[in-house]
Scaffold this motif. Structure first.
Motif, PDB file in Angstrom:
ATOM      1  N   ARG A 146      29.093   8.730   2.086  1.00 24.13           N
ATOM      2  CA  ARG A 146      28.689   9.572   0.960  1.00 24.13           C
ATOM      3  C   ARG A 146      27.725   8.815   0.047  1.00 24.13           C
ATOM      4  O   ARG A 146      27.889   7.623  -0.198  1.00 24.13           O
ATOM      5  N   GLU A 147      26.742   9.540  -0.465  1.00 25.49           N
ATOM      6  CA  GLU A 147      25.795   8.946  -1.398  1.00 25.49           C
ATOM      7  C   GLU A 147      26.350   9.024  -2.815  1.00 25.49           C
ATOM      8  O   GLU A 147      26.876  10.064  -3.238  1.00 25.49           O
ATOM      9  N   LYS A 195      28.326  20.221   2.081  1.00 25.63           N
ATOM     10  CA  LYS A 195      28.535  21.317   1.141  1.00 25.63           C
ATOM     11  C   LYS A 195      27.575  21.121  -0.036  1.00 25.63           C
ATOM     12  O   LYS A 195      27.014  20.045  -0.201  1.00 25.63           O
ATOM     13  N   PRO A 196      27.386  22.146  -0.864  1.00 29.22           N
ATOM     14  CA  PRO A 196      26.511  21.970  -2.030  1.00 29.22           C
ATOM     15  C   PRO A 196      26.936  20.757  -2.863  1.00 29.22           C
ATOM     16  O   PRO A 196      28.118  20.550  -3.121  1.00 29.22           O
ATOM     17  N   ASN A 197      25.958  19.943  -3.229  1.00 28.32           N
ATOM     18  CA  ASN A 197      26.192  18.739  -4.029  1.00 28.32           C
ATOM     19  C   ASN A 197      27.052  17.700  -3.308  1.00 28.32           C
ATOM     20  O   ASN A 197      27.653  16.839  -3.946  1.00 28.32           O
ATOM     21  N   ASP A 198      27.094  17.767  -1.981  1.00 27.05           N
ATOM     22  CA  ASP A 198      27.845  16.808  -1.169  1.00 27.05           C
ATOM     23  C   ASP A 198      26.835  16.096  -0.270  1.00 27.05           C
ATOM     24  O   ASP A 198      26.555  16.531   0.836  1.00 27.05           O
TER      25      ASP A 198
END
Length: 208
Positions: A146-147, A195-198
């Protein structure tokens, strides 16, 4: 251990449920599978770290890749075995990574999709180095994290099956440095959205 014990126990408790939730292949993972298989020339023996419910391994096998399924979660290993697959309980920080099917032979590639997020920051370099040592020269790596910055503890599920996951976030420069120091030649780190914002950092690399 490379992974927080509560995280492992959370996966043990909900292995079947998690596998069902993750059964659909995200578009960005499908793209990475295409690139990984192309890099291997359509064949080879691959060590999968964090096999989970087995979604990615099945797709890789369809493309002609031989997969050694492993996971740090006993729940996932038992789920895979119950489904008729060979699977090994494996902690990539501490356990012997040698392939029991090919003694003395290194892997052609490592597939570690969305699992190294649970490796502590101070341990990731060691894990990446051990994976490199288990891989032949020119062998391929896919890894994704994950960023973001720092660490987080995420909780979901209900009272009957609570989940607690410790996750470590990475920025590209630090991740690229850790990979290079561990013996990998990075060809590309792609920003991918689940997913959005993931946001994920998806690594394409080869063994130096």
């Amino acid at each position: 251990m490379s992974t927080d014990r509560d995280t492992v126990h959370s996966y043990d408790a909900v292995a079947a449920q998690y596998a069902a939730e993750a059964a659909a292949m995200p578009e960005w993972v499908a793209t990475e599978i295409d690139a990984f298989v192309a890099g291997l020339g359509g064949s080879g023996r691959v060590l999968e770290i964090g096999s989970g419910g087995g979604r990615d391994a099945l797709e890789l096998e369809k493309r002609g890749i031989s997969i050694r399924r492993t996971d740090i979660s006993k729940g996932f290993v038992e789920l895979l075995r119950d489904s008729g697959f060979e699977a090994d309980l494996l902690d990539p920080l501490t356990d012997d990574l040698a392939d029991p099917q090919r003694p003395g032979t290194r892997y052609d590639g490592i597939w570690a999709c969305a699992c190294l997020i649970h490796v502590a920051r101070d341990d990731l370099g060691t894990v990446l180095r051990r994976l490199a040592e288990a891989t032949r020269a020119g062998g391929r790596l896919h890894a994704s994290v994950r960023e973001g910055d720092g660490e987080d503890v995420s909780t979901h599920g209900g009272a009957a099956a609570p989940r607690r996951y410790v996750e470590t976030y990475w920025r590209e420069p630090a991740l690229r440095s850790a990979l290079t120091d561990a013996g990998w030649i990075v060809s590309e780190i792609r920003r991918c959205v689940g997913k959005p914002n993931d946001w994920w950092l998806s690594v394409r690399a080869s063994r130096a």
